[in-house]
Design an enzyme around this catalytic site. Structure first.
Site: not given
Ligand code: AMP
Length: 208
Positions: A14, A89, A123, A152, A163
């Site tokens: 994404k 999400r 990654r 990360r 996750r």
């Molecule tokens: P990402 O970079 O999109 O994989 O997000 C990393 C982490 O941030 C996720 O595993 C969640 O803990 C938190 N996070 C990101 N976007 C959201 C969202 N829309 N709702 C809740 N938690 C989020």
């Protein structure tokens, strides 16, 4: 109007695709993960709160993230469209989004479960926003800015499983949510990065 949402499991691509697509159409790429990580780095209250959830691989509570996105989507640059990466999400977040704006297209990037684990494990990120995979970029330095790449914390194996569980339980239902609204399109995320981009562009040009 290009009011776009990107869906897909962690590691589906994404972020990589969102970066390319937002540049092509000159619309803001809004990644809630990036917003939260920036807050963690700056040590804000939001960052402190978010860190406790992110470290566990859990979602930050809906009311917190919805407030962040209400503010972000009210900014001027979103008037010409936007690309949301990592939001919504949950169904609750999707409903809140519907109260703010109308999503014109939800692009669901589909990948195999095995690929997801492989992609996340390899990654590597850069502070400038670039991301790489060790299989195609063995160096630990960013091509764009020369900074040292890092993994990360939540890409480490212990957190990835949570996750993926969270994705299956809380986020995958959004596929049906947007499909019921008639705005969902699946894209095959197992192709080369450039091929996936091409397919997404075709889908956007055909629908928006
Ligand atoms: P990402 O970079 O999109 O994989 O997000 C990393 C982490 O941030 C996720 O595993 C969640 O803990 C938190 N996070 C990101 N976007 C959201 C969202 N829309 N709702 C809740 N938690 C989020």
């Amino acid at each position: 109007m290009k009011n776009l949402v990107f869906l897909g499991a962690p590691g589906a691509g994404k972020g990589t695709q969102a970066k390319r697509i937002s540049e092509k159409y000159d619309i803001p790429h809004i990644s809630t993960g990036d917003i939260l990580r920036a807050n963690i780095k700056e040590g804000t209250e939001l960052g402190k709160l978010a860190k406790s959830y992110i470290d566990k691989g859990a979602l930050v509570p809906d009311e917190v993230i919805i407030k962040v996105m209400q503010a972000r989507l009210a900014e001027d640059d979103c008037k010409k469209g936007y690309l949301l990466d990592g939001f919504p999400r949950t169904i609750e977040q999707a409903k809140a989004l519907d109260n703010i704006t109308t999503v014109t297209l939800a692009v669901n990037i589909v990948v195999d479960d095995d690929a997801v684990v492989r992609r996340i494990a390899g990654r590597r990120m850069c502070v400038c926003g670039e991301s790489y995979h060790i299989s195609t970029h063995p160096s630990d330095v960013c091509d764009k800015c020369g900074a040292k790449l890092y993994q990360r914390d939540d890409d480490k194996e212990e957190t990835v499983k949570s996750r993926l569980d969270v994705y299956a339980k809380q986020t995958a239902p959004l596929i049906e949510y947007y499909s019921d609204k008639g705005v969902l399109v699946d894209v095959d995320g197992m192709q080369d990065v450039a091929e996936v981009t091409k397919e997404i562009i075709k889908v956007i040009d055909g629908n928006c």
